[in-house]
Enzyme design. Structure first.
Site, short mmCIF file in Angstrom:
data_model
loop_
_atom_site.label_atom_id
_atom_site.label_comp_id
_atom_site.label_asym_id
_atom_site.label_seq_id
_atom_site.Cartn_x
_atom_site.Cartn_y
_atom_site.Cartn_z
N CYS A 143 0.84 -1.37 0.36
CA CYS A 143 -0.05 -0.37 -0.21
C CYS A 143 0.64 1.37 0.17
O CYS A 143 2.10 1.44 0.30
CB CYS A 143 -1.29 0.31 1.12
SG CYS A 143 -0.66 -0.35 2.91
N PRO A 144 0.17 2.07 -0.43
CA PRO A 144 1.21 3.54 -0.07
C PRO A 144 0.90 4.49 1.24
O PRO A 144 -0.03 4.09 2.18
CB PRO A 144 0.46 4.43 -1.60
CG PRO A 144 -1.01 3.99 -1.14
CD PRO A 144 -1.14 2.43 -1.32
N ARG B 5 6.05 0.53 2.05
CA ARG B 5 7.15 1.97 2.70
C ARG B 5 7.23 1.64 3.95
O ARG B 5 6.59 1.28 5.05
CB ARG B 5 6.28 3.42 2.27
CG ARG B 5 6.30 4.47 1.23
CD ARG B 5 7.74 4.25 0.83
NE ARG B 5 6.99 5.14 -1.10
CZ ARG B 5 7.86 4.22 -1.88
NH1 ARG B 5 7.93 2.69 -2.11
NH2 ARG B 5 7.36 5.16 -3.11
N GLU C 97 15.77 6.01 5.36
CA GLU C 97 16.74 5.36 4.99
C GLU C 97 17.49 6.40 4.33
O GLU C 97 17.85 7.60 3.64
CB GLU C 97 16.06 4.67 3.44
CG GLU C 97 14.98 3.41 3.78
CD GLU C 97 14.19 3.77 2.96
OE1 GLU C 97 13.52 2.55 3.20
OE2 GLU C 97 14.53 3.78 2.42
N HIS D 3 16.48 -2.07 0.42
CA HIS D 3 15.43 -1.44 -0.77
C HIS D 3 16.02 -1.83 -1.88
O HIS D 3 16.19 -1.24 -2.50
CB HIS D 3 15.41 -0.21 -0.28
CG HIS D 3 14.11 0.77 -0.67
ND1 HIS D 3 13.54 1.95 -0.34
CD2 HIS D 3 13.63 0.57 -1.14
CE1 HIS D 3 12.45 2.12 -1.03
NE2 HIS D 3 12.19 1.48 -1.86
#
Length: 316
Positions: free
Chosen positions: A206-207, A235, A264, A283
């Site tokens: 999901c965003p 995220r 990050e 990532h």
């Protein structure tokens, strides 16, 4: 047409992606990385700026009056002041769906790692376990089939749908939690807490929004089975890292696989660094070479469409 690229090192690994496609579009200025205080200077009088994670703020846009187009080497665009860009007539375009296959693949790499225990068996064999075995097949480390397991997918965009297709092939039960009920969805659709309760694996695609920030918290983790694992390739802000670390260290859940963190590069202070049964990758799920080549193609196509007066993937 002048094009400024602000963080090429986030796309190209030691030059493995050439810049020739960009060079076809105009006069290119390549910056390997850009510090916040250098952003406006590195854009200069460029008409187009391309970036991945560099912040394009109102202050930056005020200092760059020639700027007419912002192109993103990413699907997310929270690093750009979208409202300001709209005020100034600056078009912002992202690169959607370029990483669908890669992220779905890595999601299942995590899942298979947990259930097939390949790394653990490899280490045990190299430590001499098999040589000492009295029988031909040595299997002291428990493994499990994916068939019949329940996979809860939070977010049902292109990546969530791709993950569901792979899960189908493994014979898994699929539960979906998404903001708006998808049309013609062949799977059970429910709220996120019910999805967590049902899951043997819960995976997030999901965003990051006001609604999803910190959605992985003590309440959700408390609903999960103690044998369940959590996967996050969306995220880092989706996860409350302290709550997840507590759940792992208390063995409230069986494990977590994370490709993204709230900060990050990773902060040495994250509690997840030393949490039990927590696998962290830096990532990388979006980063296969083929995926990055596809990304550059989309970014270039977006620019061509904008130059023709019909921008694609426009977010503002």
């Amino acid at each position: 047409m002048k094009i400024a690229v602000l963080d090429w090192d986030t796309v190209s690994n030691c030059g493995d992606i050439p810049t020739d496609k960009l060079e076809e579009l105009g006069e290119i200025k390549i910056c390997r990385l850009t510090a916040p205080e250098d952003t406006a200077a590195n854009i200069g009088d460029a008409d187009i700026v391309l970036c991945n994670k560099v912040l394009i703020t109102r202050e930056v846009m005020d200092k760059c009056p020639s700027l007419r187009y912002i192109g993103l080497f990413a699907t997310g665009y929270n690093n750009v002041d979208i409202a300001c860009a709209a005020e100034k007539g600056i078009v912002v375009c992202n690169a959607g769906s370029y990483s669908t296959n890669a992220v779905a693949q890595q999601t299942f790499a995590y899942i298979l790692d947990h259930f097939s225990r390949i790394r653990d068996y490899d280490n045990a064999v190299k430590d001499g376990m098999w040589e000492r075995s009295p029988v031909f097949s040595c299997f002291p480390i428990p493994t499990a089939e994916l068939a019949g397991k329940t996979l809860s997918i939070v977010g049902y965009g292109s990546i969530g749908r791709a993950v569901a297709r792979i899960a189908d092939a493994f014979g898994m039960n699929i539960v979906v939690s998404t903001r708006t009920k998808p049309e013609n969805c062949p799977y059970e659709v429910t709220d996120v807490l019910t999805a967590a309760e049902k899951a043997d694996i819960i995976t997030f695609h999901c965003p990051l929004t006001e609604q999803t920030a910190g959605i992985v918290n003590a309440e959700l983790l408390g609903r999960m089975k103690s044998s369940a694992i959590l996967v996050n390739t969306s995220r880092g802000g989706v996860v409350n890292e302290n709550d997840l670390a507590d759940a792992l260290n208390s063995e409230r859940i069986a494990g977590a696989y994370l490709d993204v963190l709230a900060v990050e590069p990773m902060s040495p202070d994250t509690p997840l660094k030393t949490a039990k049964n927590c696998v962290i990758t830096p990532h990388t799920s979006w980063a296969p070479k083929e995926t990055r080549e596809r990304l550059i193609g989309i970014v270039c196509d977006n620019i061509r469409a904008w130059l023709k007066g019909a921008p694609t993937n426009k977010v503002n």
